[in-house]
Design a protein around this motif. Structure first.
Motif, PDB file in Angstrom:
ATOM      1  N   ASN A   1       0.490   6.261  -1.628  1.00 28.76           N
ATOM      2  CA  ASN A   1      -0.095   5.050  -1.629  1.00 28.76           C
ATOM      3  C   ASN A   1       0.010   4.797  -0.070  1.00 28.76           C
ATOM      4  OD1 ASN A   1      -0.526   2.086  -1.285  1.00 28.76           O
ATOM      5  ND2 ASN A   1       0.431   1.878  -3.446  1.00 28.76           N
ATOM      6  N   MET A   2      -0.805   4.998   0.869  1.00 26.12           N
ATOM      7  CA  MET A   2      -0.877   4.470   2.132  1.00 26.12           C
ATOM      8  C   MET A   2      -0.834   3.266   2.508  1.00 26.12           C
ATOM      9  SD  MET A   2      -2.307   7.941   1.935  1.00 26.12           S
ATOM     10  CE  MET A   2      -3.842   8.049   1.206  1.00 26.12           C
ATOM     11  N   ASP A   3      -1.202   2.530   1.582  1.00 27.33           N
ATOM     12  CA  ASP A   3      -1.142   0.973   1.939  1.00 27.33           C
ATOM     13  C   ASP A   3       0.181   0.514   2.105  1.00 27.33           C
ATOM     14  OD1 ASP A   3      -3.864   0.867   1.833  1.00 27.33           O
ATOM     15  OD2 ASP A   3      -3.998  -0.289  -0.007  1.00 27.33           O
ATOM     16  N   ILE A   4       1.126   0.935   1.211  1.00 29.85           N
ATOM     17  CA  ILE A   4       2.426   0.363   1.325  1.00 29.85           C
ATOM     18  C   ILE A   4       3.448   1.522   1.730  1.00 29.85           C
ATOM     19  CG2 ILE A   4       2.193  -1.500  -0.111  1.00 29.85           C
ATOM     20  CD1 ILE A   4       3.439   0.170  -2.634  1.00 29.85           C
ATOM     21  N   HIS A   5       3.013   2.823   2.090  1.00 24.55           N
ATOM     22  CA  HIS A   5       3.997   3.810   2.503  1.00 24.55           C
ATOM     23  C   HIS A   5       4.551   4.325   1.407  1.00 24.55           C
ATOM     24  CE1 HIS A   5       2.154   3.409   6.380  1.00 24.55           C
ATOM     25  NE2 HIS A   5       2.443   2.413   6.231  1.00 24.55           N
TER      26      HIS A   5
ATOM     27  N   MET B   1      -3.378   5.775 -21.188  1.00 28.71           N
ATOM     28  CA  MET B   1      -3.782   5.952 -19.928  1.00 28.71           C
ATOM     29  C   MET B   1      -3.643   4.899 -19.102  1.00 28.71           C
ATOM     30  SD  MET B   1      -4.482   9.239 -19.598  1.00 28.71           S
ATOM     31  CE  MET B   1      -5.150   9.389 -18.043  1.00 28.71           C
ATOM     32  N   VAL B   2      -3.901   3.623 -19.751  1.00 25.55           N
ATOM     33  CA  VAL B   2      -3.544   2.454 -19.073  1.00 25.55           C
ATOM     34  C   VAL B   2      -1.958   2.140 -18.893  1.00 25.55           C
ATOM     35  CG1 VAL B   2      -3.404  -0.317 -19.462  1.00 25.55           C
ATOM     36  CG2 VAL B   2      -5.519   0.987 -19.980  1.00 25.55           C
ATOM     37  N   ARG B   3      -1.229   2.889 -19.726  1.00 25.75           N
ATOM     38  CA  ARG B   3       0.360   2.835 -19.529  1.00 25.75           C
ATOM     39  C   ARG B   3       0.756   3.740 -18.318  1.00 25.75           C
ATOM     40  NH1 ARG B   3       3.953   4.793 -24.046  1.00 25.75           N
ATOM     41  NH2 ARG B   3       2.242   5.966 -25.013  1.00 25.75           N
ATOM     42  N   ILE B   4      -0.168   4.458 -18.015  1.00 32.05           N
ATOM     43  CA  ILE B   4       0.146   5.747 -17.024  1.00 32.05           C
ATOM     44  C   ILE B   4      -0.300   4.682 -15.731  1.00 32.05           C
ATOM     45  CG2 ILE B   4      -0.645   7.761 -15.827  1.00 32.05           C
ATOM     46  CD1 ILE B   4      -0.753   9.024 -18.323  1.00 32.05           C
ATOM     47  N   LEU B   5      -1.305   4.128 -15.931  1.00 33.58           N
ATOM     48  CA  LEU B   5      -1.702   3.235 -14.637  1.00 33.58           C
ATOM     49  C   LEU B   5      -0.699   2.079 -14.390  1.00 33.58           C
ATOM     50  CD1 LEU B   5      -5.723   3.029 -14.932  1.00 33.58           C
ATOM     51  CD2 LEU B   5      -4.165   4.298 -13.312  1.00 33.58           C
ATOM     52  N   ALA B   6      -0.303   1.489 -15.311  1.00 33.57           N
ATOM     53  CA  ALA B   6       0.830   0.373 -15.176  1.00 33.57           C
ATOM     54  C   ALA B   6       2.104   1.094 -14.413  1.00 33.57           C
ATOM     55  CB  ALA B   6       1.350   0.000 -16.626  1.00 33.57           C
ATOM     56  N   TYR B   7       2.354   2.379 -14.855  1.00 37.78           N
ATOM     57  CA  TYR B   7       3.446   2.869 -14.371  1.00 37.78           C
ATOM     58  C   TYR B   7       3.324   3.332 -12.666  1.00 37.78           C
ATOM     59  CZ  TYR B   7       7.635   6.050 -13.552  1.00 37.78           C
ATOM     60  OH  TYR B   7       8.668   6.730 -12.813  1.00 37.78           O
ATOM     61  N   ALA B   8       2.096   3.788 -12.443  1.00 40.66           N
ATOM     62  CA  ALA B   8       1.636   3.904 -11.116  1.00 40.66           C
ATOM     63  C   ALA B   8       1.839   2.664 -10.434  1.00 40.66           C
ATOM     64  CB  ALA B   8       0.322   4.449 -11.138  1.00 40.66           C
ATOM     65  N   ARG B   9       1.454   1.411 -11.051  1.00 38.76           N
ATOM     66  CA  ARG B   9       1.114   0.313  -9.955  1.00 38.76           C
ATOM     67  C   ARG B   9       2.705  -0.047  -9.528  1.00 38.76           C
ATOM     68  NH1 ARG B   9      -1.162  -3.557  -7.731  1.00 38.76           N
ATOM     69  NH2 ARG B   9      -3.400  -2.910  -8.277  1.00 38.76           N
ATOM     70  N   TYR B  10       3.820   0.203 -10.643  1.00 35.21           N
ATOM     71  CA  TYR B  10       5.016  -0.192 -10.213  1.00 35.21           C
ATOM     72  C   TYR B  10       5.762   0.825 -10.061  1.00 35.21           C
ATOM     73  CZ  TYR B  10       3.093  -4.679 -11.428  1.00 35.21           C
ATOM     74  OH  TYR B  10       2.118  -5.863 -11.318  1.00 35.21           O
TER      75      TYR B  10
ATOM     76  N   MET C   1      -0.933  16.858 -18.217  1.00 34.83           N
ATOM     77  CA  MET C   1      -2.043  16.456 -17.137  1.00 34.83           C
ATOM     78  C   MET C   1      -1.370  16.567 -15.687  1.00 34.83           C
ATOM     79  SD  MET C   1      -3.220  12.778 -18.834  1.00 34.83           S
ATOM     80  CE  MET C   1      -1.767  12.402 -19.819  1.00 34.83           C
ATOM     81  N   GLN C   2      -2.164  16.947 -14.787  1.00 34.26           N
ATOM     82  CA  GLN C   2      -1.731  17.002 -13.525  1.00 34.26           C
ATOM     83  C   GLN C   2      -2.599  15.836 -12.619  1.00 34.26           C
ATOM     84  OE1 GLN C   2       0.492  18.996 -11.882  1.00 34.26           O
ATOM     85  NE2 GLN C   2       0.683  19.956 -13.971  1.00 34.26           N
ATOM     86  N   LEU C   3      -2.077  14.710 -12.358  1.00 33.43           N
ATOM     87  CA  LEU C   3      -2.537  13.629 -11.826  1.00 33.43           C
ATOM     88  C   LEU C   3      -2.260  13.409 -10.413  1.00 33.43           C
ATOM     89  CD1 LEU C   3      -2.594  11.075 -14.874  1.00 33.43           C
ATOM     90  CD2 LEU C   3      -4.358  12.511 -14.246  1.00 33.43           C
ATOM     91  N   GLN C   4      -3.272  12.915  -9.452  1.00 32.31           N
ATOM     92  CA  GLN C   4      -3.051  12.538  -8.142  1.00 32.31           C
ATOM     93  C   GLN C   4      -3.631  11.012  -8.051  1.00 32.31           C
ATOM     94  OE1 GLN C   4      -1.661  14.191  -5.438  1.00 32.31           O
ATOM     95  NE2 GLN C   4      -2.024  12.126  -4.119  1.00 32.31           N
ATOM     96  N   LEU C   5      -2.818  10.287  -7.695  1.00 32.72           N
ATOM     97  CA  LEU C   5      -3.107   8.788  -7.272  1.00 32.72           C
ATOM     98  C   LEU C   5      -3.197   8.618  -5.625  1.00 32.72           C
ATOM     99  CD1 LEU C   5      -3.956   6.235  -8.189  1.00 32.72           C
ATOM    100  CD2 LEU C   5      -1.751   5.398  -7.992  1.00 32.72           C
ATOM    101  N   ASN C   6      -4.348   8.237  -5.237  1.00 33.56           N
ATOM    102  CA  ASN C   6      -4.483   7.784  -3.594  1.00 33.56           C
ATOM    103  C   ASN C   6      -4.933   6.723  -3.574  1.00 33.56           C
ATOM    104  OD1 ASN C   6      -4.032  10.741  -3.211  1.00 33.56           O
ATOM    105  ND2 ASN C   6      -6.131  11.043  -3.243  1.00 33.56           N
ATOM    106  N   VAL C   7      -4.198   5.884  -2.736  1.00 34.19           N
ATOM    107  CA  VAL C   7      -4.368   4.319  -2.726  1.00 34.19           C
ATOM    108  C   VAL C   7      -4.621   4.349  -1.155  1.00 34.19           C
ATOM    109  CG1 VAL C   7      -3.513   1.898  -2.669  1.00 34.19           C
ATOM    110  CG2 VAL C   7      -2.919   3.854  -4.388  1.00 34.19           C
TER     111      VAL C   7
END
Length: 176
Positions: free
Chosen positions: A16-20, A41-50, A148-154
């Motif tokens: 997450n480049m926005d908040i380093h 999958m939404v639970r994974i996104l919720a985890y990623a957000r926080y 799963m191998q997931l990469q989240l870029n922000v």
């Protein structure tokens, strides 16, 4: 004989480049027989957000008084309470009194009506409500595999979740 939960594993790399914020997280999730891949999958996104090493998935479908995710401090006190879907507003209000931070990651075609109907949520100072677009929740299901191998870029507010064969631009709307 009752059906058992199916175990999913996700290696989630967040940049997450926005908040380093950068990190690798090994997640183990149980998919309850009544739960959909979309919700998993939404639970994974919720985890990623926080994302935080102390953030844990709970038994929310088995235990109705638990959220989808929570974080406790070293003394066992609740710090974060994260719901997925369109929860009962009294449950969220009760969590707001117990935690520093409460969040709801809502999805589905009933979110607008749910948010309008639950006016008490708007009075909670420590609560956030995020809505995922239906396009996002439809597309993230393609990324789901038992391992799963997931990469989240922000970057610049744009979230992109990348899997082995697909990538999805995550569309968030902050309702509160």
């Amino acid at each position: 004989m009752a059906l058992k939960a199916t175990i999913y594993k996700a290696d989630l790399n967040i940049a997450n480049m926005d908040i380093h914020q950068y990190g690798d997280y090994q997640l183990t999730l149980a998919l309850h027989p009544s739960e959909t891949i979309e919700r998993l999958m939404v639970r994974i996104l919720a985890y990623a957000r926080y994302a935080d090493d102390a953030l844990e998935f709970t038994k929310d479908l088995f235990e109705t008084d638990e959220p989808a995710l929570w974080e406790k401090d070293l003394t066992g006190q609740l710090v974060k309470w994260i719901e997925v879907g369109c929860p009962d507003e009294d449950k969220v209000k009760k969590a707001s009194a117990r935690c520093k931070q409460v969040a709801v990651v809502a999805y589905g075609n009933a979110v607008a009506e749910w948010y309008k109907r639950n006016s008490k949520l708007k009075t909670l100072k420590n609560a956030e409500v995020w809505q995922l677009s239906e396009k996002t929740t439809s597309e993230i299901q393609q990324l789901c595999k038992r391992t799963m191998q997931l990469q989240l870029n922000v970057m610049d507010g744009e979230w992109t979740l990348i899997g082995d064969e697909h990538q999805v631009v995550i569309e968030w709307t902050q309702l509160q």
